[in-house]
Scaffold this active site. Structure first.
Site, short mmCIF file in Angstrom:
data_model
loop_
_atom_site.label_atom_id
_atom_site.label_comp_id
_atom_site.label_asym_id
_atom_site.label_seq_id
_atom_site.Cartn_x
_atom_site.Cartn_y
_atom_site.Cartn_z
N ASP A 314 1.22 -1.53 0.30
CA ASP A 314 0.09 0.05 -0.41
C ASP A 314 0.73 1.12 -0.54
O ASP A 314 2.08 1.54 0.41
CB ASP A 314 -1.05 -0.05 0.91
CG ASP A 314 -1.64 1.39 1.72
OD1 ASP A 314 -2.30 1.19 0.59
OD2 ASP A 314 -1.89 1.70 2.55
N GLU A 367 1.43 -0.71 -4.83
CA GLU A 367 0.40 0.34 -5.70
C GLU A 367 0.86 1.77 -5.69
O GLU A 367 1.35 2.42 -4.74
CB GLU A 367 -0.86 0.87 -4.41
CG GLU A 367 -2.24 1.71 -4.89
CD GLU A 367 -2.07 3.11 -3.07
OE1 GLU A 367 -2.93 3.40 -3.71
OE2 GLU A 367 -2.33 2.62 -2.48
#
Length: 634
Positions: A314, A367
């Site tokens: 993330d 990401e």
């Protein structure tokens, strides 16, 4: 017998590796471990707290009394405190009470290596083990065949707390999900699930992205072994498991990692590097060896102990740049005067090298929303070493295009074609994730333009375009049946919508697209290579039509794809074809089965010798309204 007995699981070599930041299985040493010492069963505790003056284990077994069970600091300057407490059993609840030698500050902390945590809002750690009899041997032995970059990769992104709720809005347990969720994913044909963070987190509105218990699956849904059952059942059903992993930041909750031993132990001491202004959270000190070992050990833990098949990392962009979300004066350039965080880059490379060296058939996915180069290229070639990267530019451009009324789309064809100018610079995953259906952005279905029929036709067109575009796929839960409302983490998805034909049609479209993707090597064998894609015509903006060829290793399996982005039926629409032969329509988003108008190209279609689109051969097709049609070539 003394309250705490001298005992250690560490060897001198362990300590050397820890200090060097190269111990990648710290969970085997630090934390609470059920062991037997001199014939007495109990628990060995070890915690890293280098600025501590004293460390006590407090819990339900000593009335949370500081000083009752004091750990001893090791002599080797590692900063590790350890000791064995006899007659302590599995299920005991505990924390560490740490008195710092800095101004006598006292902190009371959950165990950073705890395997199990109390159910929030309670914050203590629980003595536990990871004993479990796995039944996924077949999957693990063949995982590399199912999980490699030249295989279908269609991911269903799931928030476990809101996928489905029981009566009275109760969470489903891991064991309940092991039946309901597994059956549903298998039915709809996704190859993988991606769980938004399952590691213990204190605050529900963070959706799990503010972690405290990095080594513990959240107790909201059951015990650690219950989560193992869920992973096991997914594997037995032939479904891979990706876990969201958050090494980018952590919350400053009193029981968490922040200011752990009265010092900035896990977070960077310089607030310009150690505090995240967007999320008001703390940022790891990636230049500290022991912190790097903590994080990489955590990644190894989930892949080894919970059989995860991949980690989606993330907020990588926030890690890479020193000036991310910071104004002038709030950040300091690196030694070369740039804005890249060199310590983070080094950490991410090491993380990926360790994962790919030690696990066959896993993937790491970044990401990462910027143009940082070579994110998904090997470290030996100068890349960060990820297996894949989210294609955020494609996602934004595509959704912006689909929100435009079809009458204006001819002026915006570049929104779609631009992605192919950079599509093969990285190993891209195409994401329609949870971030696109919250905070006033509307659901994917409600982003679509037009009346009700056109909205659903556009949604089928969007998904058909996504599945035939190069790259792997990710779809957030609910999007596969046209969820109307924005995602709300506090309640179940709107499953009642499946009583309506249009929503059933979307679900059937996704199910069949997953089968199309899995059954046609042209859609996955070269999904990250320019050799796998060829434009037929990208310039017919006047009709808002795109046509292209998808290619695999065997040209006999190539597919022709035609997308009509307007509600106008195009009859006798001619496209160029590279060779003589016949075309057969094998997929059509306008099928009446999905709620479309049912306009099809039936039977076998013969290619003729009329030159067109710069090719010697061509064919005339009927393009249904707002549709993707896919043809095999014979």
């Amino acid at each position: 017998m003394p309250n705490v007995i001298t005992h250690s699981l560490f060897t001198d070599f362990d300590i050397d590796l820890f200090k060097a930041g190269k111990h990648y299985k710290l969970y085997e040493k630090l934390g609470a471990h059920l062991v037997e010492v001199n014939g007495v069963k109990g628990v060995y505790f070890a915690v890293w707290a280098p600025t501590a003056q004293s460390v006590s284990v407090v819990g339900d077994f000593n009335y949370w009394t500081q000083g009752e069970h004091l750990l001893q600091v090791r002599w080797d300057s590692s900063g590790i405190w350890e000791g064995f407490i006899p007659n302590l059993a599995k299920g005991s609840i505990y924390k560490y009470k740490i008195q710092s030698n800095i101004n006598g500050v006292v902190t009371e902390k959950a165990d950073p290596f705890s395997l199990y945590c109390e159910k929030p809002p309670h914050t203590a750690s629980v003595v536990w083990d990871l004993d479990y009899n796995w039944k996924d041997t077949k999957w693990m032995e063949t995982r590399q065949e199912n999980n490699s970059l030249d295989k279908p990769y269609s991911v269903y992104e799931v928030h476990l707390g809101s996928w489905k709720r029981a009566d009275n809005n109760r969470f489903l347990t891991y064991l309940e999900l092991a039946d309901d969720l597994v059956n549903y994913v298998k039915e709809t044909g996704f190859t993988h699930v991606e769980f938004m963070p399952v590691m213990e987190y204190p605050y529900d509105p963070s959706w799990g992205y503010q972690l405290v218990g990095y080594f513990a699956p959240t107790s909201r849904f059951g015990k650690p072994q219950d989560f193992m059952v869920l992973v096991d059942k997914l594997h037995q059903a032939g479904i891979g498991v990706i876990l969201d992993w958050v090494p980018s930041h952590f919350p400053d909750d009193a029981h968490g990692l922040g200011f752990f031993d009265g010092s900035h132990l896990y977070e960077h001491p310089d607030r310009r590097k150690g505090y995240h202004p967007d999320w008001k959270s703390l940022v790891f000190n990636y230049g500290r060896n022991e912190v790097r070992a903590f994080l990489i050990s955590n990644a190894v833990f989930w892949l080894s102990q919970y059989h995860a098949d991949g980690l989606r990392v993330d907020a990588v962009a926030s890690m890479l740049y020193l000036d991310y979300s910071r104004k002038d004066g709030e950040w300091e350039p690196n030694i070369y005067g740039g804005n890249e965080n060199l310590e983070t880059i080094s950490f991410l490379k090491e993380f990926n090298e360790v994962i790919y060296a030690n696990f066959d058939g896993v993937q790491t996915i970044a990401e990462e929303s910027t143009s940082f180069p070579m994110v998904s290229r090997p470290t030996f070639a100068g890349g960060l070493g990820f297996g894949m990267k989210w294609m955020m530019g494609w996602m934004h451009d595509t959704l912006e295009y689909f929100q435009k009324d079809s009458i204006y789309r001819k002026y915006h064809q570049n929104d779609l074609t631009f992605s192919m100018t950079y599509a093969f610079t990285e190993n891209f995953m195409l994401p329609f994730s949870h971030d696109e259906v919250v905070y006033g952005k509307q659901s994917i279905a409600n982003k679509m333009t037009g009346d009700e029929w056109q909205k659903f036709a556009n949604l089928r067109l969007l998904y058909g375009y996504m599945f035939t575009h190069p790259g792997t796929k990710l779809l957030f839960m609910g999007s596969e049946f046209g969820q109307s409302d924005e995602w709300n983490f506090e309640k179940s998805l709107d499953w009642h919508l499946l009583q309506y034909d249009y929503h059933k049609g979307i679900k059937q479209t996704i199910t069949d697209l997953n089968q199309l993707y899995k059954n046609n090597p042209a859609l996955y064998e070269k999904q990250f290579s320019g050799e796998g894609f060829e434009w037929i015509n990208y310039s017919d903006h006047q009709n808002a039509v795109l046509s292209y060829i998808r290619k695999g290793n065997d040209e006999k399996e190539n597919l022709v794809v035609v997308c009509n982005f307007t509600p106008v039926v195009r009859e006798n629409y001619r496209i160029g074809i590279p060779k003589k032969g016949k075309l057969k329509e094998i997929f059509n988003t306008d099928s009446s089965l999905y709620g479309g108008s049912g306009i099809t190209n039936s039977g076998t279609l013969k290619v003729d010798s009329s030159p067109y689109d710069g090719r010697d051969y061509s064919i005339e097709l009927t393009l249904p309204p707002l549709s993707v049609t896919v043809y095999s070539i014979a």
